[in-house]
Design an enzyme around this catalytic site. Sequence first.
Site, PDB file in Angstrom:
ATOM      1  N   TYR A  24     -99.507 -10.902  23.014  1.00 32.98           N
ATOM      2  CA  TYR A  24     -98.305 -10.191  22.589  1.00 32.98           C
ATOM      3  C   TYR A  24     -98.272  -8.767  23.129  1.00 32.98           C
ATOM      4  CZ  TYR A  24     -94.372  -8.991  19.503  1.00 32.98           C
ATOM      5  OH  TYR A  24     -93.155  -8.599  19.003  1.00 32.98           O
ATOM      6  N   LYS A 118     -98.561  -8.070  12.641  1.00 33.64           N
ATOM      7  CA  LYS A 118     -97.932  -8.765  11.515  1.00 33.64           C
ATOM      8  C   LYS A 118     -99.023  -9.212  10.548  1.00 33.64           C
ATOM      9  CE  LYS A 118     -94.079 -10.355  14.365  1.00 33.64           C
ATOM     10  NZ  LYS A 118     -93.374 -11.508  14.977  1.00 33.64           N
ATOM     11  N   THR A 149     -90.464 -13.500  18.079  1.00 36.24           N
ATOM     12  CA  THR A 149     -90.873 -13.233  19.459  1.00 36.24           C
ATOM     13  C   THR A 149     -92.098 -14.053  19.836  1.00 36.24           C
ATOM     14  OG1 THR A 149     -90.259 -10.933  18.979  1.00 36.24           O
ATOM     15  CG2 THR A 149     -91.309 -11.365  21.091  1.00 36.24           C
ATOM     16  N   ALA A 151     -94.742 -14.551  22.826  1.00 37.05           N
ATOM     17  CA  ALA A 151     -95.191 -13.685  23.914  1.00 37.05           C
ATOM     18  C   ALA A 151     -94.780 -14.206  25.287  1.00 37.05           C
ATOM     19  CB  ALA A 151     -96.710 -13.523  23.844  1.00 37.05           C
ATOM     20  N   LYS A 203     -94.161 -14.905   6.692  1.00 38.11           N
ATOM     21  CA  LYS A 203     -93.691 -16.014   7.537  1.00 38.11           C
ATOM     22  C   LYS A 203     -94.862 -16.755   8.166  1.00 38.11           C
ATOM     23  CE  LYS A 203     -94.458 -14.203  11.797  1.00 38.11           C
ATOM     24  NZ  LYS A 203     -95.027 -14.845  13.003  1.00 38.11           N
ATOM     25  N   SER A 266     -96.066 -21.562  18.166  1.00 33.52           N
ATOM     26  CA  SER A 266     -96.634 -20.827  17.036  1.00 33.52           C
ATOM     27  C   SER A 266     -98.035 -21.326  16.719  1.00 33.52           C
ATOM     28  CB  SER A 266     -95.746 -20.990  15.801  1.00 33.52           C
ATOM     29  OG  SER A 266     -96.434 -20.604  14.626  1.00 33.52           O
ATOM     30  N   ARG A 267     -99.017 -20.434  16.780  1.00 34.12           N
ATOM     31  CA  ARG A 267    -100.389 -20.807  16.427  1.00 34.12           C
ATOM     32  C   ARG A 267    -100.492 -21.190  14.954  1.00 34.12           C
ATOM     33  NH1 ARG A 267    -103.004 -15.408  18.544  1.00 34.12           N
ATOM     34  NH2 ARG A 267    -101.064 -14.977  19.641  1.00 34.12           N
ATOM     35  N   ASN A 268     -99.737 -20.502  14.112  1.00 39.01           N
ATOM     36  CA  ASN A 268     -99.784 -20.804  12.681  1.00 39.01           C
ATOM     37  C   ASN A 268     -99.261 -22.207  12.404  1.00 39.01           C
ATOM     38  OD1 ASN A 268    -100.641 -18.098  11.567  1.00 39.01           O
ATOM     39  ND2 ASN A 268     -98.828 -17.487  12.709  1.00 39.01           N
TER      40      ASN A 268
END
Length: 344
Positions: A24, A118, A149, A151, A203, A266-268
Amino acid sequence: MSETQNHNSYGKPVEMTVIGAGSYGTSLAISLARNGANIVLWGHDAEHMARLDADRANHEFLPGIAFPDTLIVETDLQKAVQASRDLLVVVPSHVFGIVLKSLQPHLRADSRICWATKGLEPETGRLLQDVAHDVLGDSYPLAVLSGPTFAKELAMGMPTAISVASPDAQFVRDLQEKIHCSKTFRVYANSDFIGMQLGGAVKNVIAIGAGMSDGIGFGANARTALITRGLAEMSRLGAALGAQPETFMGMAGLGDLVLTCTDNQSRNRRFGLALGQGKDVDTAQTDIGQVVEGYRNTKEVWMLAKRMGVEMPIVEQIYQVLYQGKDARLAAQDLLARDKKMER
């Protein structure tokens, strides 16, 4: 000669220094430099930074995306910090305080600090503004940059919109002018410093839940319910902390929530998918290969909710899965079995 030139050793004005050369941080530096501004990118790993400088690209995180000529790779922290008045800190939340402490001795009298981190403070669940005040006092303007966003898309120049907030209105205007520097990168100003910080942390947790739901195979209905009720939990916690309700309908709330819950970049979300498919927490994290912010964020948000007396049942169940070994399917069943109530 400008004030910026008087302070740096590059012989040219530097618009901004980005602290953190992960995916990022690098993507933000690329985006800022792409339009001709001189941008310094600093990272703590000297070998990694040497590769970035030699390759003029971050092949580890953003393969195939070349650095603009105006992106300056730097390993000397003092030079990087003093190169520009404005610093953009882009590091994982669990090292945020440590990084600020390393910056503090090198800050200029006119330095201003914005972060795109974040999360919340580990072990306490405090907002990052509180961490910053502990380290820096009230001497420097602070701001937060947040929103939906990824990266890679940002680095590729794909259309992106985010928001920036600060108690210092002039800092917001200046950041908006500096960052909103292309036809594909739009920056909204926001006055809610608290809400902007909170949205980015919560989030991540809900995205793990959405991934778990999809990993189990529950489908689109369940995913949408989790996103919607997750937004309600985010808003309740925000209200308890004094955030503005409309913030959570904006870029740093609903925007980032939808992005992180629905796309496998998204890694999450991918972490949650792995848990839903039966992998244990350690294996799921290892397989991702990068920091999964939501893992730590879950504990931090859970602690903050307990301290504030805010009911967050989705966060509660995800916390039990991650930290108490609860089965993901049982967590889903317990959510569905809660007492009937009014929607709010």
